[in-house]
Scaffold this motif. Structure first.
Motif, PDB file in Angstrom:
ATOM      1  N   VAL A 152       0.857  -1.187   0.000  1.00 46.95           N
ATOM      2  CA  VAL A 152       0.000   0.000   0.000  1.00 46.95           C
ATOM      3  C   VAL A 152       0.891   1.233   0.000  1.00 46.95           C
ATOM      4  N   GLN A 153       0.333   2.357  -0.414  1.00 47.89           N
ATOM      5  CA  GLN A 153       1.103   3.605  -0.448  1.00 47.89           C
ATOM      6  C   GLN A 153       0.590   4.560   0.600  1.00 47.89           C
ATOM      7  N   ILE A 154       1.484   5.025   1.466  1.00 46.76           N
ATOM      8  CA  ILE A 154       1.103   5.984   2.495  1.00 46.76           C
ATOM      9  C   ILE A 154       1.365   7.401   1.991  1.00 46.76           C
ATOM     10  N   GLU A 155       0.914   8.405   2.769  1.00 51.47           N
ATOM     11  CA  GLU A 155       0.821   9.772   2.263  1.00 51.47           C
ATOM     12  C   GLU A 155       2.164  10.387   1.879  1.00 51.47           C
ATOM     13  N   ASN A 156       3.265   9.933   2.480  1.00 53.76           N
ATOM     14  CA  ASN A 156       4.564  10.492   2.113  1.00 53.76           C
ATOM     15  C   ASN A 156       5.087   9.928   0.793  1.00 53.76           C
ATOM     16  N   GLY A 157       4.278   9.075   0.131  1.00 54.29           N
ATOM     17  CA  GLY A 157       4.659   8.508  -1.151  1.00 54.29           C
ATOM     18  C   GLY A 157       5.357   7.176  -1.050  1.00 54.29           C
ATOM     19  N   GLU A 158       5.646   6.730   0.171  1.00 50.13           N
ATOM     20  CA  GLU A 158       6.348   5.471   0.371  1.00 50.13           C
ATOM     21  C   GLU A 158       5.391   4.295   0.222  1.00 50.13           C
ATOM     22  N   ILE A 188       4.653   0.540   1.368  1.00 45.86           N
ATOM     23  CA  ILE A 188       5.013  -0.329   2.488  1.00 45.86           C
ATOM     24  C   ILE A 188       4.181  -1.606   2.429  1.00 45.86           C
ATOM     25  N   PRO A 189       4.677  -2.711   2.998  1.00 40.09           N
ATOM     26  CA  PRO A 189       3.872  -3.934   3.050  1.00 40.09           C
ATOM     27  C   PRO A 189       2.721  -3.774   4.029  1.00 40.09           C
ATOM     28  N   MET A 190       1.643  -4.495   3.806  1.00 42.67           N
ATOM     29  CA  MET A 190       0.469  -4.417   4.669  1.00 42.67           C
ATOM     30  C   MET A 190       0.827  -4.718   6.119  1.00 42.67           C
ATOM     31  N   SER A 191       1.799  -5.577   6.334  1.00 43.19           N
ATOM     32  CA  SER A 191       2.188  -5.957   7.698  1.00 43.19           C
ATOM     33  C   SER A 191       2.790  -4.788   8.473  1.00 43.19           C
ATOM     34  N   ASP A 192       3.244  -3.732   7.772  1.00 44.42           N
ATOM     35  CA  ASP A 192       3.820  -2.561   8.436  1.00 44.42           C
ATOM     36  C   ASP A 192       2.815  -1.431   8.613  1.00 44.42           C
ATOM     37  N   LEU A 193       1.591  -1.625   8.136  1.00 45.53           N
ATOM     38  CA  LEU A 193       0.577  -0.576   8.212  1.00 45.53           C
ATOM     39  C   LEU A 193       0.139  -0.359   9.653  1.00 45.53           C
ATOM     40  N   ARG A 194      -0.090   0.911  10.018  1.00 47.21           N
ATOM     41  CA  ARG A 194      -0.480   1.272  11.378  1.00 47.21           C
ATOM     42  C   ARG A 194      -1.792   2.063  11.377  1.00 47.21           C
ATOM     43  N   ILE A 195      -2.507   2.008  12.486  1.00 47.26           N
ATOM     44  CA  ILE A 195      -3.674   2.877  12.658  1.00 47.26           C
ATOM     45  C   ILE A 195      -3.192   4.329  12.646  1.00 47.26           C
ATOM     46  N   GLY A 196      -3.882   5.178  11.905  1.00 48.08           N
ATOM     47  CA  GLY A 196      -3.487   6.572  11.780  1.00 48.08           C
ATOM     48  C   GLY A 196      -2.748   6.867  10.498  1.00 48.08           C
ATOM     49  N   ASP A 197      -2.178   5.836   9.860  1.00 46.38           N
ATOM     50  CA  ASP A 197      -1.561   6.035   8.550  1.00 46.38           C
ATOM     51  C   ASP A 197      -2.617   6.482   7.551  1.00 46.38           C
ATOM     52  N   ARG A 198      -2.227   7.337   6.635  1.00 44.05           N
ATOM     53  CA  ARG A 198      -3.115   7.731   5.545  1.00 44.05           C
ATOM     54  C   ARG A 198      -2.645   6.997   4.296  1.00 44.05           C
ATOM     55  N   VAL A 199      -3.513   6.144   3.771  1.00 43.92           N
ATOM     56  CA  VAL A 199      -3.155   5.310   2.625  1.00 43.92           C
ATOM     57  C   VAL A 199      -3.983   5.717   1.412  1.00 43.92           C
ATOM     58  N   LEU A 200      -3.441   5.418   0.253  1.00 35.44           N
ATOM     59  CA  LEU A 200      -4.139   5.789  -0.976  1.00 35.44           C
ATOM     60  C   LEU A 200      -5.398   4.945  -1.145  1.00 35.44           C
ATOM     61  N   GLY A 201      -6.501   5.614  -1.430  1.00 39.18           N
ATOM     62  CA  GLY A 201      -7.776   4.950  -1.662  1.00 39.18           C
ATOM     63  C   GLY A 201      -8.537   5.674  -2.755  1.00 39.18           C
ATOM     64  N   MET A 202      -9.803   5.374  -2.879  1.00 38.20           N
ATOM     65  CA  MET A 202     -10.634   6.021  -3.905  1.00 38.20           C
ATOM     66  C   MET A 202     -11.892   6.588  -3.266  1.00 38.20           C
ATOM     67  N   ARG A 203     -12.203   7.842  -3.583  1.00 32.69           N
ATOM     68  CA  ARG A 203     -13.433   8.452  -3.105  1.00 32.69           C
ATOM     69  C   ARG A 203     -14.622   7.879  -3.867  1.00 32.69           C
ATOM     70  N   SER A 204     -15.812   8.134  -3.376  1.00 36.36           N
ATOM     71  CA  SER A 204     -17.021   7.621  -4.014  1.00 36.36           C
ATOM     72  C   SER A 204     -17.227   8.184  -5.416  1.00 36.36           C
ATOM     73  N   ASP A 205     -16.585   9.333  -5.714  1.00 37.74           N
ATOM     74  CA  ASP A 205     -16.721   9.912  -7.053  1.00 37.74           C
ATOM     75  C   ASP A 205     -15.619   9.444  -8.002  1.00 37.74           C
ATOM     76  N   GLY A 206     -14.813   8.477  -7.555  1.00 38.58           N
ATOM     77  CA  GLY A 206     -13.803   7.899  -8.420  1.00 38.58           C
ATOM     78  C   GLY A 206     -12.473   8.622  -8.430  1.00 38.58           C
ATOM     79  N   VAL A 207     -12.260   9.521  -7.495  1.00 37.17           N
ATOM     80  CA  VAL A 207     -11.003  10.276  -7.414  1.00 37.17           C
ATOM     81  C   VAL A 207     -10.079   9.616  -6.397  1.00 37.17           C
ATOM     82  N   LEU A 208      -8.805   9.465  -6.760  1.00 37.94           N
ATOM     83  CA  LEU A 208      -7.822   8.907  -5.839  1.00 37.94           C
ATOM     84  C   LEU A 208      -7.531   9.914  -4.731  1.00 37.94           C
TER      85      LEU A 208
END
Length: 423
Positions: free
Chosen positions: A216-222, A224-244
């Protein structure tokens, strides 16, 4: 006037309240003892030696391979539970309580079967009592069964009815399927054999997870593997209108570094692939075209077919890519992050955070309380001057979240398997 966001929140909570208060019960069977209601799917009697599903008991589409016998001195024995349901008769010929010992999943399915049996043959109390399920065999360590029998793991039971009426066995098998056992066989003229997947199976626990190696990609552009993901991280997703857009991870519905699950790997013509469990939702398009948010649909991973198109992140935009290959295998590590948007980009493929129900709107509404709780806790943290944890902190949950456990229990009680897992 309320804002559109507030209105959506109110609508979401209303749907959750409907689910929690039982108004969705007409969608599935009511297995309470008492008045019988119409079910979405009636039990069909078996014929002798018939089994459902029509694959090996140890196939991944059934109860899955054996994990190995559990002895009383095995640490895994502590994970087994005893069943003291008074609506069930336990033969207990060993006189040591063995027939009451089973996995939690097996216990849940057996208790459901006990209720269905009493609905099927209610008797005429008090003169004629209702028929009860009789367990002839559950967990066993005498190795009198087959070499890899699931009885040795507490994942199988041999059942009949307490009135010894063999003419009921065919219908009893049909009821066992309806109760949710993962494999049922009219094994002998004296009993029905039923078994379940292991409690550690990812498909059993949450229905939707990723592997620890998924990226997954966190907000600083890095990345990382899912196993390193933490609560509070901001990860790339998709809004309901189709915008990343980056979206905050508010919790994990399940997380187990050492658990095993059956995963589907969907490979695409672009060279990208995504790996997730059977009942995890992801987005597909049925024909090649430019990306249009109004044309996508959310489906379970195990219902996707080669030739359909996944949504692929291409820098700052979304394009479609055709599925060329689907592989299934067991992998270690179970991770089910929940973001505020309810979506997440995994290995550059857009997926949902949800599972079980193939309706994104309802699934998103069900988890509205989690998002509301998170927002409120953030406000309290701000006013109390608490420092936000850095991503290098030990903010790593373990196990299945209590809210997910509640949803699972409610779902299995008020919704039928056909409603939960729509194919």
């Amino acid at each position: 006037m309320f804002s559109s966001r507030t209105i959506r929140c109110i609508q979401s909570i209303a749907i959750v309240l409907l689910i929690f208060t039982g108004y969705t019960r007409p969608c599935g069977p009511d297995v309470r003892v008492g008045r019988r209601r119409n079910r979405t799917k009636k039990a069909t009697p078996f014929v002798y030696k018939q089994h459902v599903p029509s694959v090996s008991e140890f196939a991944y589409g059934a109860s899955e391979p054996a994990d190995g016998a559990i002895h009383r001195d095995d640490p895994r024995f502590q994970d087994l539970v005893e069943n003291h349901n008074t609506d069930i008769i336990f033969r207990d010929e060993e006189r040591d309580g063995s027939d009451r010992i089973m996995t939690q999943r097996c216990k849940e399915k057996l208790n459901t079967l006990a209720k269905l049996v009493q609905l099927q043959w209610p008797g005429n109390p008090p003169e004629v009592p209702p028929v009860k399920v009789k367990v002839k065999e559950a967990w066993d360590d005498d190795f009198m069964h087959g070499e890899n029998s699931l009885h040795y793991e507490g994942r199988a039971v041999d059942v009949a009815t307490n009135d010894r009426d063999r003419s009921k066995l065919g219908m009893l098998a049909g009821l066992a399927v309806q109760a949710g056992f993962d494999w049922v066989e009219y094994e002998s003229h004296g009993h029905i054999h039923c078994s379940v997947k292991s409690d550690s199976s990812a498909a059993v626990r949450t229905g939707g997870c990723f592997t620890g190696k998924s990226s997954v990609q966190i907000e600083n552009g890095e990345s990382i593997p899912m196993s390193d993901l933490r609560i509070g991280d901001r990860v790339l997703g998709m809004r309901s209108d189709g915008v990343l857009e980056y979206s905050e991870v508010i919790n994990f519905m399940d997380r187990d570094d050492f658990g095993y699950g059956l995963f589907y790997t969907l490979s695409t013509a672009s060279g990208k692939e995504i790996t997730l469990t059977a009942k995890h939702l992801l987005y597909v398009v049925n024909q090649n075209s430019s990306f249009d948010v109004n044309r996508i649909e959310a489906v379970f991973a195990d219902s996707v077919t080669a030739g359909q198109y996944l949504l692929l992140r291409d820098k700052d935009s979304i394009i479609t890519t055709v599925i060329t290959k689907i592989a299934v295998q067991t992998r270690k590590g179970i991770y089910a992050p929940l973001t505020k948007h309810g979506t997440i980009v995994v290995d550059d493929i857009i997926a949902s955070c949800y599972a079980y129900i193939d309706n994104i709107d309802i699934a998103h509404a069900v988890y509205a309380p989690m998002r509301v709780y998170h927002d409120i806790s953030q406000v309290f943290a701000m006013f109390s001057s608490q420092n936000v944890e850095s991503r290098n902190s030990t903010n790593v949950p373990n196990g299945m979240h209590w809210y997910a456990k509640i949803l699972y229990k409610i779902g299995t009680k008020i919704l039928s398997p056909d409603t939960l897992f729509v194919h």
